[in-house]
Design an enzyme around this catalytic site. Structure first.
Site, PDB file in Angstrom:
ATOM      1  CG  ASP A 170     -56.655  45.878  14.829  1.00  0.00           C
ATOM      2  OD1 ASP A 170     -55.718  45.655  15.622  1.00  0.00           O
ATOM      3  OD2 ASP A 170     -57.660  46.540  15.137  1.00  0.00           O
ATOM      4  CG  HIS A 253     -52.435  45.784  19.630  1.00  0.00           C
ATOM      5  ND1 HIS A 253     -52.869  44.566  19.168  1.00  0.00           N
ATOM      6  CD2 HIS A 253     -53.234  46.721  19.046  1.00  0.00           C
ATOM      7  CE1 HIS A 253     -53.906  44.759  18.363  1.00  0.00           C
ATOM      8  NE2 HIS A 253     -54.149  46.061  18.271  1.00  0.00           N
ATOM      9  CG  HIS A 256     -49.765  49.773  16.709  1.00  0.00           C
ATOM     10  ND1 HIS A 256     -50.109  50.669  17.710  1.00  0.00           N
ATOM     11  CD2 HIS A 256     -50.306  50.273  15.569  1.00  0.00           C
ATOM     12  CE1 HIS A 256     -50.817  51.651  17.188  1.00  0.00           C
ATOM     13  NE2 HIS A 256     -50.955  51.430  15.899  1.00  0.00           N
TER      14      HIS A 256
HETATM   15 ZN   LIG Z   1     -55.798  46.948  17.315  1.00  0.00          ZN
END
Ligand SMILES: [Zn+2]
Length: 366
Positions: A170, A253, A256
């Protein structure tokens, strides 16, 4: 041009930091209410509660496992009945998000004590609310960041290493995404342009991971706190938190979010899927070859996924991968903060290239 950056009120980190929980809570009143992960409730709190109770009248309550409206309402009623003046979370992401939502509902201060370093949730002014079945329901944007973030590294050092590594995944995205936002004058989570402070912290996050990531992982495997471990916990929690919130996010992201449409990825952690977002983004945004290798070297050195098989997508069809790409390019997605033309076809190609490069490196072809 207006710039804005947002921060938690206070950040305390170190081995044994939980012993300060009473002292920090007492600054907000006489009674505190803490929700704790079941494991924490049984195995961590007993070692600290005498110390904490010296400073404040505190109730410890077990978290029910889902950050849902039902659980938020349950805890809210308990806090109200106790007349507590501060809400505390001791645990992982969902416990943290529940405490933030409860504190917000009652207009009370909140103290966050994360027991794993797997995401940058502890510092942010955001809660992710789920349905009782565990699907994402909505984002709750809070008017302010937590009042105190208290990180006990001796507790985190005993947690499974997969959490720390996922947190590094992350955190690895933070600088890449913030840099795109900075260059393109994209908005951050405060709805403004980021300040130089936010971008500098995001860059420090990246440098810290590359320098100390492997040593931190070794410390975690051994269950001990070292200076390298402290640095990476801070990078995962504080630097990444400030960097993403005040710097802004982009393609890592979004990819993701795209991956979450395929069910086999659900058992993988947030940071593990973000890692695939990172290796995709370096191809999507046409980064120099040296930089691409630097990112892959790092991921491989700490065990972050660089191939689709590592997030449950071995043998995935092109049709399914296209669904990922289409979701990553949904209207309003942060992928449009990148400075290259964005189409589902471009994202699809970048995912395929990233996976192929990851596989080629693993097999020794390159
Ligand atoms: Zn994140």
């Amino acid at each position: 041009m207006i710039q804005a950056s947002i921060f938690p009120g206070k950040y305390v980190q170190g081995a044994g930091a939980l012993s300060r929980l009473g002292k920090e809570s007492a600054k907000f009143g006489k009674k505190a209410f803490a929700i704790c992960d079941p494991y924490v409730f049984e195995s961590v709190i007993p070692g600290y509660q005498d110390e904490i109770r010296k400073e404040i009248d505190i109730v410890f309550e077990k978290f029910n496992g889902e950050c849902s409206d039902k659980e938020i309402n349950r805890v809210t009623e308990l806090v109200k009945a106790e007349g507590s003046s501060v809400v505390i979370a001791v645990g992982g992401g969902k416990t943290i998000d529940t405490a933030k939502a409860v504190a917000h509902a009652l207009s009370l201060p909140v103290i966050i004590a994360p027991t794993i370093a797997s995401t940058d949730a502890p510092c942010s002014a955001l809660s992710v609310i789920y349905t009782d079945e565990g699907a994402v329901d909505r984002y709750l944007f809070l008017p302010s960041n937590p009042n105190v973030v208290l990180v006990d590294t001796s507790v985190i050092a005993k947690a499974p290493v997969r959490f720390l590594v996922s947190g590094m995944g992350d955190a690895l995205s933070t600088w890449l995404e913030a840099k795109s936002c900075q260059t393109g004058y994209a908005n951050n989570f405060a709805g403004e342009k980021g300040s130089m402070t936010a971008y500098a912290l995001a860059e420090l996050c990246y440098e810290t991971l590359l320098e100390f990531g492997v040593a931190a992982k070794v410390s975690n495997e051994t269950g001990v706190v070292t200076p390298a471990f402290e640095k990476v916990v801070e990078a995962n929690t504080l630097l990444s938190g400030l960097g993403f919130e005040s710097g802004g996010i982009a393609s890592c992201h979004a990819v993701h979010n795209g991956l979450t449409v395929l069910e086999p990825t659900h058992k993988y952690y947030h940071g593990e899927k973000v890692s695939i977002g990172v290796v995709t983004s370096v191809f999507l945004t046409d980064k120099p070859a040296d930089f691409i290798d630097e990112v892959y070297d790092f991921c491989e050195s700490v065990g972050l996924p660089t191939t689709l098989a590592q997030v449950g997508l071995e043998g995935v069809s092109d049709e399914d991968l296209m669904k990922v790409a289409v979701r990553a390019c949904a209207e309003g997605e942060t992928i449009y903060n990148e400075l290259v033309p964005i189409t589902p076809e471009a994202v699809f190609s970048a995912i395929k290239a990233a996976d192929a490069y990851g596989r080629a490196r693993k097999s020794g072809e390159v």
